[in-house]
Design a protein around this motif. Structure first.
Motif, mmCIF file in Angstrom:
data_model
loop_
_atom_site.group_PDB
_atom_site.id
_atom_site.type_symbol
_atom_site.label_atom_id
_atom_site.label_comp_id
_atom_site.label_asym_id
_atom_site.label_seq_id
_atom_site.Cartn_x
_atom_site.Cartn_y
_atom_site.Cartn_z
ATOM 1 N N ALA A 481 0.830 -1.207 0.000
ATOM 2 C CA ALA A 481 0.000 0.000 0.000
ATOM 3 C C ALA A 481 0.864 1.258 0.000
ATOM 4 N N GLU A 1334 -9.148 1.088 3.969
ATOM 5 C CA GLU A 1334 -7.705 0.881 3.727
ATOM 6 C C GLU A 1334 -7.345 -0.576 3.433
ATOM 7 N N PRO A 1336 -6.570 -3.814 1.387
ATOM 8 C CA PRO A 1336 -6.192 -4.020 -0.030
ATOM 9 C C PRO A 1336 -7.268 -4.785 -0.805
ATOM 10 N N TYR A 1387 -2.993 1.194 -6.349
ATOM 11 C CA TYR A 1387 -2.545 -0.019 -7.026
ATOM 12 C C TYR A 1387 -2.797 0.109 -8.522
#
Length: 2043
Positions: A481, A1334, A1336, A1387
């Motif tokens: 992240a 938060e 992923p 990402y």
């Protein structure tokens, strides 16, 4: 050997043997004796003790070898400890006398040594019993030591160690003497003696206080001295001694301190100071500083520094993790200070600095990384960060000083740089190993890690900037992240601070390092970053020339960014390729002329910048070629080539440029060379053909005129030697735990080890050794390395003349140099020639003409006799390659002859070792040795060499060579097996243990021999068993060897033996040996142990596990303390080891071993395994999370169980696993899933709680998974809510598995509920964190899958409870609606694609389930009666649908978009140009490749859901303006044209529907027609269900019906699916779709017929065109015909289930006698489904068409009837028979049979079919098994369903009647009942032409039958039923009969009925059956009487007897008639019902 197995030595047998066998015999006897003594009773031992002692002592004089003396001593000690001890003093005296003896001859030595060993052993075992004798003994031994040689000193040290250990504190008087003796041995010239002395001192320090108090300094100095010139083993044992003593000094509470006040406490500072002295000043001590020390020139020798480094690690490990945690800050500052400026010695040269930094890094890695748990590691990381911050502050103060000169020259810059490098690297490593668990550390703003590291990027020292960049790389790999934010931050700083040289290099390093991290982060970075980086790089390169102060830095930075960008792969690079190629073109001059002008114009600085830039460009190209292979098209290569000639020209000019400008250009020019060589190695040689010769000349010059003054063979040769041969060199080349620091010793003192600053470009490369920093060698070394590699390639591609010339030149260059230079040149030349031979061999090339062989031979020969062992190894490999490349038998023989001659004549060890290895490797690449003559000569010579005890080296090499020969000879070696074995055993028993390398080679020989003998070793012949015994004996000797590598060999030999002859290997002793070495400090030994364990547990896991636990219980001190086998078993010990181990291969083996154990044992030891996993997962679960589960669970009243989790921690006993790392916890979570899967294949009680509880009650040892459900949920919960993302994924996966496996298990205590229901709070709590912002995307995607599984599982019935989880999905749906733009930019875009699709798939699964439940619920509603079930269920079934309905509008839109994307992505590559430029709804064009896999995972469910949704809207427009009714009929072509001609841009609903319909159909057909092998069952099923749903509604059916090609294509695809997929469920689903397609076609034909009739009116009936297939001709064209396609498909299904239906198989089209068979349930379903489809087909055809398919359909239908008509109990019909009868009925009643065009043909065909059915009753009686009822029913179906003319032709009718007659005669009651029922239906047939013949023929026999029953009263219910059915038939006849005949029939019927009536007396005593009959008869009479009263009266009148009987019965019945009538009514009804039922079935 069996003779050796007795208590006393069998002397007769012994004396008959030869010398070698005697030694074997003795050793075997002693081995046996050791086991026997322990098992024999005391009294028996005492009886024979005297003789035994004599025998043992007499052996002392027979000069026993080392292993024998060890065993002998052990046995003596055991004997005395069990028997009487009074003669022990004599024995001790005897030994002492032997030692005192003055005989110094070598033959007497073994006796002396044996005596020494015996004394050690006796004192160790008997200890203080021996009283005061020890002072004399010790004195005697010490005296003997003065004159002893190395072997003696070695044995004496070990013996003293044993004496000390046996006596303990009692030996105090001798401590000083022993200490003095050991001191001298610690610096002995023999390394083995040093090791032994270290062991002795280690034992001594247990009791000798002075060692760690008063003499502490001198012990330390002594150890430092001992490190000088040491080898690896010495460093291990001495560092253990030093570390332990120092640790002791700190911990010890001095015993009796009051009595001796002199003892001082030592503080930590003093101890660290001591160690630091050794590290910095080495062994020269404190005061005796020699002259050069004062001058400051000497540097500490590397082996001392490495030894001290290991001592640091031992010191901290001994004190333990908790101590380190407390004292970390002090320890850190001390360790870092070792490389600070206050000690200039450690860092005075770059080389020293690099080596010292490595040592410091190693200390930190081994302690912080190895001893601390994750929480402590986070604290340590904060401390390190603090240290970095302090150093940075000092730095800033210096930097802010205005004067630039003082600024850079300042010593402080250098002072802090090495400390910073070490700190940053350790910080990086720490965070890397913590992975995502480090998140709290980075979020903690007080620590400020990111700010600190980023700010250090501006440090003036390049090494620090690189270290900071690497640290950022580690952070990004650990926490993906942070990758994008860090990248943005660095790019932003780089842009802003473009004018600071430090910032430009520092931040470009950081960006490059971060780009290198991308390949470790599956989620990637946003695609746009590539463009930003490329622009920035271009900008840097273009602006480089503007400012000379920055030009070098900007050039380097620009190319570095481009090179790093290339590692992102083709997807990122393809867009920028043109710009890169343009830059590449511009960096070199266009023509040689330009190059000349450049040369004349430049100055030193411009050349520096130019070379830097060009080297960078070459590096970028190298990166491009190696990472973007897919982009290397012909066209791109053409763009790449133009600058190359110029680059090579520049290479040739370098030397002259260097001469002009001198040393500043030295490094840049070397770097340039290296980059060019590296690029050329990667490019195909054809691309630079024109200048091969120029390159070759440069290479030759580089290799022969090197700058290096020292021959650094270790960086060049290991690649060119064979892996096996490296084993005979120093163990340094092998893998050890200390590889990281030991590497420096390999290279020799003058050469630097690798470090990042030597090549900044390596910062983005994937590191070879896993997670540690890249360690490129200095350019001077790496250029040689590249030159050697490239030489191989280029030399193989130049012309032969050139090649010869260059080889000659190289040969000359060696001759012309002298001394040390010559060694260097020879090393380089031989390396290049080896590389050349290796390349030629690899590319299957040839060497060329014969004269080429001479120079090569001369070069290799020279190297074979070189003093460097590595060079000899490389030469031997080249020798083998030469033989391979020439590939000529005569030449090979000549090579062998050369070696033979040399070995016969040479006396020096070097030649003998070199040539013996050459012999061994000669045949390595020639497919083995084929000539036995050559083999004999080799073996002969090597035997001799291996016995040359004067030179252990020669023995080692010769034996190694022998092992190679055994390998290459294979079966040819059998003849030599016995002599070789006895040679090996003899050497094993006699070579001193100090020569460990000889023993290692012996081990390799034994291993090769066992492999060659292979399975032969199982045999029982005497020769084989002798061989086998010898092998086992050899292994036993090696197991006892003190050297760890020899023990490793022993283990792998035993592993081989266990593979070939498992019964003969003693498993318990092998397992005990493995357990003892499980935690050995030697990596190779641990690897051998695990490789062996892994093999053992594949076969016998349970036994291995039991042996390990038994051993742990038995032994007290044997086991290493680390492996806690007693508590947690071998499995737990392995898990602990997995947690501590860092070596990748070892971890893989541990996991494999555990997996095998789990597979074979988890089900039996369920609780044990689950507890292991739970302990690992709970050991580090945060306390808060655990408590929160418990509070949730307490509502469920499950308190008792949950309290346990909280008390685990406080019950005082230590937790079996302390702070396991996240990787271990992930493995534990995976194990839980595996355990569940294992249980699935075991007992069903694992998933049935009621059964499990019952079986547990029966036997408490039973254990079932379902009883541990609470634990499973808790483990999944702990894992799913952890900090580590990988663990969260594993936890969610576990949760998913648990939900899927346990969802359906009911809760026995609360009916209507399931057991999982009580855990819904836990499931919700485990899922909630995965949906935070938060998290992923991969975790969220997994969580979506769990959500949908949970909702779909139906565990929760209450909607309000379900809403918790549903809410999570709703929230994520809102989040993704914004499409691909708004999702996180952290990402790559494909990550958001993954998340979006996961959410859509989850919703799709929920919707599908909701619709299914709704459907299933609607159907039973018609029949359900119970109120409550409706009440309960309807909420949940409709409720779930209502939940989804709210979002269905949004969902359907998104689903359709996703399907459209999928359709675009699956298009073949040739349509790429037509795809939308910006990508699809959820993917971007650039990331389409990555997105494909995510679409593949989810499209099928989305397709099914979309189809269901479209079905539910029915494809009907709700808007009235659109004219809804029009759409319900198929649109005719005319109306479509009118719609489109208006040209309105708005799509009509019709078009929208058509598009959607084609989208779904297209995707399905595309997928099904080319099923990939990896297509899952779920996808195929979902796809077929989608098609079914689609065809459930009229509109799509009309589309398919009207477009025949579409239908045919769909059928062909389904046919293919049925052929390629065996699964019944898939085949059934396919058939369902086929049925729907046929229905659609039928509807279409009907509609056309109807509209034609409407349009044309009824007047012109004859002229109507034919609709349906087959038109007027009846022909069906394969490929164009829907019916034909369907027939193919049905035949395929039927023939696969019933092969007898295939006329080709059965030989003739006629009936073939085989037994009818019952099909499996699935088979029956498939056949029934196919028959349903067949019966529908005639309706799709025109009359002519129907005629052409009818024979096939009838053949198949009757075939199924014939093949499956099995008799079943109770006269039932099997499901296939029922289906075929149903199908027959459908076909026979088809309108085509009556249509005028087809009537006659149909009639003929149906008659034939009936004949076929009748033929099934075989007159020969061979098919007795056929069920008559089935066939009769078929006949009845024909009779009733066809037009009368089919069955009324006399011949057929007669046969049918015959069958009925015959069947009535059958005795089986069920058959009779059915026959009556069938006759009843025929008799009632309205057409008299059909029914009358039957009535005429059969009534008489029916009446007869009934009268028969009347005579012998019925006995059971079946007879009663037969009678009732018969009466019914007669009654029916009465009803049908014409008036005139009726009276006769009634007259027949009445007597029969009346005969069954009973009078009131009889009624009381009658059986129930008779009473039923009575009731039945009476009731029928009551009915008949009123109906036909006239006949009734006349009969009664004519027969008074009947009348009387009737009256009596009525009277008797009068009382109970009120009760009786209702019941009899009931029976009558049931009878009637059954006949009705039959009707609905078929008739």
């Amino acid at each position: 050997m069996e003779l050796a197995h007795s208590l006393l030595l069998n002397e007769e047998a012994y004396n008959q043997l030869g010398e070698v066998q005697k030694a074997e015999f003795i050793f075997d006897w002693l081995r046996y004796l050791e086991k026997l003594l322990l098992a024999t009773s005391r009294s028996d031992v005492r009886e024979k003790q005297k003789t035994l002692v004599e025998q043992l002592l007499s052996l002392l004089n027979s000069s026993p070898g080392p292993p024998t003396r060890k065993l002998l001593a052990k046995n003596l000690a055991i004997l005395y400890s069990i028997g009487d001890t009074f003669s022990v003093y004599e024995t001790i005296d005897k030994c002492n006398d032997l030692i005192r003896s003055k005989d110094d001859s070598p033959s007497y030595l073994p006796t002396k040594l044996a005596a020494v060993v015996c004394l050690g052993s006796l004192y160790k075992k008997l200890g203080r019993i021996l009283g005061n004798t020890f002072t004399d003994t010790v004195g005697n031994i010490l005296k003997a030591m003065k004159s002893a040689e190395s072997q003696g000193r070695y044995e004496i040290m070990l013996s003293l160690q044993n004496i000390l250990s046996g006596l303990g504190a009692a030996a105090t008087p001798c401590h000083r003497d022993v200490y003095k003796a050991a001191r001298s041995c610690l610096t002995d010239r023999s390394m083995a003696v040093r090791c032994a002395a270290a062991k002795c001192l280690l034992e001594l320090q247990n009791e000798a206080i002075f060692m760690w108090s008063t003499d502490l300094d001198s012990v330390a100095t002594l150890c430092f001295k001992s490190f000088e010139g040491s080898n690896y083993d010495v460093r291990i044992s001495v560092s253990k001694l030093l570390g332990t003593v120092l640790a002791k000094a700190i911990i010890s509470k001095h015993p009796g301190a009051a009595s001796r006040q002199s003892v001082r406490r030592v503080s930590l500072e003093e101890v660290l100071e001591l160690l630091g002295t050794g590290f910095l000043r080495g062994s020269s001590g404190f005061l005796r500083a020699s002259g050069d020390m004062l001058k400051g020139t000497s540097s500490v020798s590397r082996d001392v520094r490495v030894g001290v480094t290991q001592a640091y690690v031992v010191f901290v490990s001994t004190l333990g993790g908790a101590w380190l945690e407390k004292n970390f800050a002090a320890f850190l500052s001390h360790t870092l200070s070792l490389v600070s400026q206050s000690h200039p010695k450690a860092t005075q040269t770059q080389i020293d600095a690099v080596c010292s930094r490595r040592c410091v890094s190693f200390i930190l890695r081994a302690t912080v990384g190895g001893l601390l748990g994750e929480k402590a590691q986070i604290a340590a990381a904060k401390d390190i960060c603090q240290a970095i911050w302090k150093l940075k502050k000092v730095m800033d103060a210096v930097m802010s000083d205005g004067n630039l000169e003082t600024r850079l020259g300042s010593a402080d810059v250098a002072a802090s740089q090495h400390m910073l490098v070490c700190a940053l690297q350790e910080l990086g490593n720490l965070i890397h190993s913590l992975g995502t668990t480090a998140a709290p550390l980075l979020q903690d703003s007080s620590a400020g890690i990111l700010d600190n590291v980023t700010s250090v990027t501006l440090h003036p020292s390049i090494s620090v900037r690189l270290a900071a960049a690497w640290c950022l790389h580690c952070i990004a790999v650990a926490l993906p992240a942070y990758l994008t934010p860090l990248l943005d931050r660095c790019l932003e700083r780089l842009t802003v601070l473009k004018s600071s040289p430090e910032a430009v290099t520092g931040f470009s390093f950081a960006v490059a390092a971060l780009l290198g991290a991308v390949k470790h982060c599956p989620l990637g970075i946003p695609h746009g970053k590539g463009k930003i980086i490329m622009t920035l790089a271009e900008d840097l390169l273009c602006s480089a020339a503007q400012n000379s102060r920055l030009s070098a830095q900007r050039t380097q930075a620009g190319w570095l960014l481009i090179a790093a960008l290339m590692t992102l792969g083709p997807a990122f690079v393809s867009h920028h390729l043109a710009r890169v190629l343009l830059l590449w073109k511009c960096v070199f001059p266009v023509s040689p002329k330009d190059l000349e002008t450049e040369k004349s114009r430049g100055d030193s600085f411009t050349w520096q910048v130019t070379l830097e830039g060009r080297a960078g460009a070459l590096c970028a190209m190298k990166s491009f070629v190696s990472h973007c292979g897919d982009l290397l098209t012909e066209e791109v290569i053409q763009h790449l080539l133009p600058p190359l000639p110029c680059a090579v020209d520049l290479l040739t000019l370098l030397s002259s440029i260097l001469k002009t400008y001198g040393s500043p250009l030295k490094t840049p020019s070397v770097v340039y060379r290296q980059r060019l060589y590296e690029l050329l190695i990667l490019l195909p040689p054809e691309t630079y053909e024109g200048y091969l010769c120029a390159v070759l000349r440069e290479l030759a010059a580089d290799l022969t005129a090197p700058d290096i003054q020292v021959a650094a063979s270790t960086f060049l040769l290991p690649r060119l030697c064979h892996q096996d041969d490296l084993l005979i060199l120093s163990p340094l080349l092998q893998d050890t735990d200390h590889r990281f620091i030991e590497e420096q010793l390999l290279l020799g003192n003058g050469i630097a080890c690798g470090s990042l600053e030597y090549d900044p470009y390596s910062i983005y490369e994937k590191d070879v050794e896993g997670d540690s920093v890249p360690k490129p060698l200095p350019p001077t070394l790496s250029v040689i390395s590249s030159a050697v590699k490239l030489f191989g390639v280029v030399c193989a591609h130049v012309g032969e003349a050139q090649r010869l010339l260059i080889l000659e030149r190289l040969l000359d260059s060696i001759k012309h140099t002298k001394g040390a230079r010559q060694q260097v040149v020879q090393l380089h030349v031989v390396s290049s020639v080896s590389s050349f031979l290796k390349y030629v061999a690899g590319s299957k090339g040839h060497l060329g003409p014969e004269e080429m062989r001479r120079p090569v031979l001369a070069l290799v020969m020279g190297a074979l006799e070189s003093p460097s062992p590595l060079l000899r190894c490389a030469a031997a490999e080249a020798w083998a390659r030469l033989a391979q490349v020439v590939d000529d038998g005569a030449f090979t023989a000549a090579l062998a002859q050369v070696s033979f001659d040399k070995l016969k004549s040479a006396r020096d060890a070097v030649t003998r070792t070199g040539h013996s290895l050459a012999l061994g490797s000669l045949y390595r690449y020639l497919g083995g040795i084929s000539s036995s003559q050559h083999l004999n000569s080799c073996v002969g010579i090597l035997y001799t060499l291996s016995q040359d005890s004067t030179s252990p080296d020669v023995q080692t090499w010769a034996l190694h060579s022998l092992s190679l020969i055994i390998d290459s000879a294979g079966p040819l070696y059998y003849t030599h097996a016995e002599p070789t074995l006895s040679l090996i055993i003899m050497l094993l028993l006699n070579v001193p243990p100090t020569h460990a390398e000889v023993h290692q080679s012996l081990g390799r020989c034994l291993n090769a021999l066992i492999t060659t003998l292979g399975p032969e070793l199982q045999g029982n012949s005497t020769s084989v068993s002798t061989l086998r015994t010898s092998c086992l004996l050899g292994c036993a000797v090696m197991q006892d060897n003190p050297d760890c590598l020899v023990q490793a060999q022993a283990i792998s030999c035993l592993q081989q033996l266990h593979m070939f002859a498992p019964r003969h290997v003693n498993l318990s002793s092998l397992v005990s040996c493995l357990c003892v070495n499980l935690c050995s400090p030697y990596l190779l030994l641990r690897r051998a142990v695990l490789a062996c364990l892994r093999q053992l547990v594949q076969r016998e896991a349970a036994e291995v596990s039991e042996h390990a636990v038994m051993l742990a219980k038995d032994s007290r001190e044997e086991l290493t303390p680390d492996a806690n086998i007693r508590e947690v078993g071998l499995e737990g010990a392995l898990l602990t080891l997995l947690d501590q181990e860092t070596d990748g291969r070892l971890c893989h083996d541990i996991k494999e071993t555990l997996n095998h154990m789990l597979t074979s044992m988890a089900v039996d030891k369920l609780s044990f395994w689950l507890k292991l996993c739970k302990d690992v997962l709970a050991a580090s679960a945060d306390f808060t999370t655990v408590t929160c589960v418990d509070t949730m669970q307490e509502e469920e009243g499950d308190k008792g169980d949950d309290a346990s989790v909280l008390t685990i921690r406080n019950d005082g006993r230590p937790h079996p696993f302390t702070n396991p790392r996240w990787a271990t916890r992930v493995f534990a979570a995976e194990c839980v899933c595996r355990i569940i899967n294992q249980c699935e294949n075991a007992h069903s009680a694992h998933f049935d709680i009621a059964l499990a509880q019952e079986m547990k009650k029966r036997d408490s040892r039973n254990d079932f998974l379902v009883l541990h459900l609470a634990d499973l949920i808790r483990m999944a919960f702990m894992a799913a809510t952890d900090h580590s993302d990988q663990l969260r994924l594993s936890g969610l996966e576990t949760l998913l598995v648990v939900i899927r496996r346990f969802a359906a298990i009911p809760e026995p205590e609360f009916p209507g509920h399931v057991i999982l229901e009580q855990y819904q709070a836990n499931v919700g709590a485990a899922l909630r964190p995965a949906f935070t912002s938060e998290t992923p995307p991969d975790v969220t995607a997994k969580a979506c899958q769990v959500c949908s599984a949970w909702i779909a599982s139906g565990v929760v019935s209450d909607l309000n409870d379900l809403r918790r989880v549903h809410q999570l999905l709703v929230a994520s749906l809102t989040k993704i609606q914004v499409g691909k733009e708004a999702l996180s930019h952290l990402y790559n875009e494909s990550a958001s694609t993954m998340e979006i699709l996961a959410v859509l798939k989850a919703w799709a699964e929920v919707y599908i389930i909701a619709v299914e439940r709704h459907k299933n619920h609607k159907q039973p509603l018609k029949t359900t009666c119970s109120e409550e079930s409706v009440g309960n269920g309807s909420i949940s079934s409709d409720g779930l649908l209502d939940l989804v309905h709210a979002d269905l509008g949004t969902l359907s839109r998104l689903w359709l978009a996703a399907l459209q994307d999928f359709a675009l992505l699956t298009l073949p590559s040739e349509f790429a140009s037509q795809l939308p430029v910006e990508g699809g709804a959820f993917y971007t064009a650039e990331t389409s490749e990555n997105a494909k896999s995510h679409y593949y995972n989810s499209w099928a469910f989305i397709l099914h859901a979309t189809a269901l949704w479209l079905t539910s809207t029915g494809f009907v427009v709700a808007d009235p303006d659109e004219g809804a009714p029009n759409l319900s009929r198929p649109v005719t072509p005319t109306s479509m044209c009118q719609g489109s001609s208006s040209g309105a841009p708005v799509k009509s609903p019709e078009d929208v529907y058509t598009e959607r319909f084609h989208l779904i159909l297209g995707i399905s057909v595309e997928f099904l027609c080319s099923l990939r092998s990896d297509a899952t069952m779920e996808s195929i099923t979902a796809c077929l269900h989608a098609l079914q749903a689609l065809l459930d509604v009229p509109w799509p059916r009309s589309k398919i019906g009207s477009d025949q090609d579409l239908g045919i294509e769909l059928l062909n695809v389904l046919h293919r699916v049925i052929l390629t997929r065996e699964s019944p469920s898939i085949q059934l689903a396919s058939l369902e779709v086929v049925r729907q397609v046929i229905c659609a076609a039928q509807e279409h034909v009907k509609e056309k017929r109807r509209s034609a009739e409407v349009d044309d009116g009824a007047a012109e009936k004859e002229t109507l065109p034919e609709f349906g297939e087959g038109k007027d001709t009846g022909g069906l064209v394969p490929g164009k015909s829907l019916v034909f396609a369907t027939l193919e498909l049905c035949v395929c299904i039927l023939v696969r289930q019933l092969p007898e239906l295939n006329p080709k198989l059965t030989g003739s089209p006629g009936v073939k006698a085989t037994k009818p068979q019952m099909l499996s349930e699935d088979g029956s379903r498939l056949v029934s489904a196919a028959l349903v489809i067949l019966s529908e087909l005639p309706a799709v055809c025109s009359p002519e068409g129907s005629i052409s398919i009818l024979p096939t359909i009838l053949y198949l239908t009757i075939g199924v009837l014939r093949e499956t008509a099995v008799k079943l109990p109770g006269g039932q019909l099997s499901s296939t028979v029922a289906a075929s009868l149903q199908a027959l009925k459908g076909i026979l009643s088809s309108p085509m049979a009556r249509a005028e065009k087809s009537h006659t043909a149909w009639t003929d065909l149906l008659r034939s079919a009936l004949t076929t059915v009748l033929d099934c009753w075989d007159p020969a009686g061979t098919r007795q098994e056929l069920d008559e009822v089935s066939l009769l029913t078929a006949v009845t179906v024909f009779t009733l369903s066809t037009s009368p003319e089919v069955t009324t032709i006399p011949c057929l009718q007669k046969r049918c009647i015959e069958k009925f007659k015959a069947t009535l005669e059958i005795k089986d009651p069920m058959v009779q009942i059915k026959t009556y029922q069938l006759l009843l239906s025929i008799f009632q047939y309205p057409n008299p032409a059909v029914s009358y013949p039957y009535i005429y023929s059969l009534v008489a026999s029916i009446v007869e039958k009934l009268q028969e029953i009347d005579k012998r009263k019925p006995e059971d219910t079946t007879e009663l039923q037969i009678f009732q059915e018969g009466i019914k038939v007669l009654e029916a006849l009465v009803a049908i009969a014409e008036e005139q005949h009726r009276s006769q029939l009634v007259a027949c019927l009445l007597p029969i009925l009346i005969s069954f009536l009973l009078d009131e007396n009889a009624l009381g005593s009658a059986t129930s059956i008779m009473r039923n009959l009575h009731d039945f008869a009476l009731q029928n009479l009551m009915q008949i009487g009123p109906q036909y009263s006239s006949v009734f009266k006349s009969v009664m009148a004519s027969s008074p007897a009947l009348k009387a009987r009737l009256e009596a019965a009525i009277k008797g019945n009068q009382e109970s008639v009120k009760l009786k009538i209702p019941t009899s009514k009931h029976t009558k009804n049931s009878g009637k019902n059954s006949s009705i039922q039959l009707k609905t079935n078929f008739l």
